[in-house]
Design a protein around this motif. Structure first.
Motif, PDB file in Angstrom:
ATOM      1  N   PRO A  80       6.551  -9.399  -1.920  1.00 43.45           N
ATOM      2  CA  PRO A  80       5.965  -8.220  -2.573  1.00 43.45           C
ATOM      3  C   PRO A  80       4.438  -8.260  -2.539  1.00 43.45           C
ATOM      4  N   GLY A  81       3.857  -7.131  -2.871  1.00 38.23           N
ATOM      5  CA  GLY A  81       2.414  -7.074  -3.039  1.00 38.23           C
ATOM      6  C   GLY A  81       1.632  -6.917  -1.742  1.00 38.23           C
ATOM      7  N   PRO A  82       0.301  -6.836  -1.866  1.00 36.70           N
ATOM      8  CA  PRO A  82      -0.550  -6.678  -0.684  1.00 36.70           C
ATOM      9  C   PRO A  82      -0.462  -7.879   0.248  1.00 36.70           C
ATOM     10  N   LYS A  83      -0.719  -7.638   1.520  1.00 40.98           N
ATOM     11  CA  LYS A  83      -0.791  -8.694   2.531  1.00 40.98           C
ATOM     12  C   LYS A  83      -1.949  -8.375   3.471  1.00 40.98           C
ATOM     13  N   GLY A 150      -0.306   2.136   1.955  1.00 41.19           N
ATOM     14  CA  GLY A 150      -0.068   2.053   3.393  1.00 41.19           C
ATOM     15  C   GLY A 150      -0.878   0.980   4.089  1.00 41.19           C
ATOM     16  N   LEU A 151      -0.809   1.020   5.412  1.00 43.96           N
ATOM     17  CA  LEU A 151      -1.554   0.102   6.273  1.00 43.96           C
ATOM     18  C   LEU A 151      -2.936   0.676   6.547  1.00 43.96           C
ATOM     19  N   ILE A 152      -3.938  -0.178   6.449  1.00 46.79           N
ATOM     20  CA  ILE A 152      -5.289   0.259   6.768  1.00 46.79           C
ATOM     21  C   ILE A 152      -6.007  -0.867   7.503  1.00 46.79           C
ATOM     22  N   ASN A 171       1.493   4.984   5.606  1.00 39.01           N
ATOM     23  CA  ASN A 171       2.372   4.491   4.549  1.00 39.01           C
ATOM     24  C   ASN A 171       3.812   4.388   5.040  1.00 39.01           C
ATOM     25  N   ASN A 172       4.102   3.274   5.716  1.00 37.34           N
ATOM     26  CA  ASN A 172       5.445   3.034   6.227  1.00 37.34           C
ATOM     27  C   ASN A 172       5.722   1.537   6.142  1.00 37.34           C
ATOM     28  N   GLU A 173       6.620   1.156   5.244  1.00 32.51           N
ATOM     29  CA  GLU A 173       6.883  -0.263   5.008  1.00 32.51           C
ATOM     30  C   GLU A 173       7.510  -0.939   6.225  1.00 32.51           C
ATOM     31  N   LEU A 174       8.367  -0.235   6.946  1.00 26.19           N
ATOM     32  CA  LEU A 174       8.981  -0.816   8.142  1.00 26.19           C
ATOM     33  C   LEU A 174       7.905  -1.136   9.174  1.00 26.19           C
ATOM     34  N   LEU A 175       6.952  -0.238   9.340  1.00 26.90           N
ATOM     35  CA  LEU A 175       5.844  -0.484  10.264  1.00 26.90           C
ATOM     36  C   LEU A 175       5.086  -1.743   9.859  1.00 26.90           C
TER      37      LEU A 175
END
Length: 217
Positions: A80-83, A150-152, A171-175
């Motif tokens: 969970p959380g940011p990565k 999302g991803l940035i 904003n795509n968790e699978l991506l």
């Protein structure tokens, strides 16, 4: 104790402290990596780090930051959380080359059905890389995953620009999971994978004398 002897003791302690700090720091191919990072106000720790090769050339130093340490790719994907995935570039590369490498690596890391679901998102990421005129040796690329946002991607601390404006988070968790898999799984060599998962330190300039225990979370 005389003043001279006291001075010698203090010098020895300071020197020992400096040497200890130098050896304790994470350094790969001469690139220093912070042991911690903060993403969206959340403190992260360096899960693992190593260098990546394409052919005969070392192309970047990769570091993975998470809230806790994980020793399996499956656990890391589900964490969970940011990565953050951080790349310190070791060879000049054009945006077009970066986009090409991304597409090849992403397809090799995704299941066919996953890739089919993400055609639009993959095209968007490819366009972001293509928009970069050149990524130079020493540049730092940070790919952050912010849950709910999302991803940035950042280049040298600045949000990557697309068509003259800052990129919009994807904003795509699978991506996000497949992009993490792309750097740690897929065609990633076993040695690099182990270093990124923190089960080996062989790629560090000054590896610890004792290897870490191999555990899973």
């Amino acid at each position: 104790m005389t003043v001279r002897k006291m001075s010698r003791v203090l010098c020895a302690l300071l020197l020992g402290s400096a040497l200890s700090g130098a050896w304790a720091s994470v350094e790969i191919q001469g690139v220093p990596l912070e042991e911690t990072a903060t993403v969206a106000g959340v403190p992260l720790v360096l899960n693992g780090a190593g260098y990546r090769k394409r052919g005969y050339f070392k192309v970047d130093v990769t570091g993975v930051y998470t809230q806790a340490k994980y020793t399996t790719l499956e656990a890391l994907e589900k964490a969970p959380g940011p990565k953050r995935v951080q790349l310190t570039i070791l060879q000049d590369i054009t945006g077009a080359q970066a986009s090409k490498y991304f597409l090849i690596d992403f397809e090799a890391s995704a299941q066919p059905q996953e890739f089919a679901q993400l055609i639009n998102e993959v095209s968007e990421v490819g366009a972001i890389y293509s928009s970069l005129p050149k990524i130079k040796k020493g540049d730092v690329v940070q790919i952050d995953w912010l849950p709910g946002k999302g991803l940035i991607t950042y280049l040298n601390g600045q949000i990557v620009m697309l068509h003259g404006a800052p990129m919009t988070p994807i904003n795509n968790e699978l991506l996000a999971r497949i992009m993490l898999r792309m750097y740690i799984g897929g065609k990633t060599p076993q040695e690099l994978r182990d270093n990124l998962l923190g089960t080996s330190y062989t790629m560090r300039d000054h590896p610890p004398a004792t290897a870490p225990a191999t555990t899973t979370h």
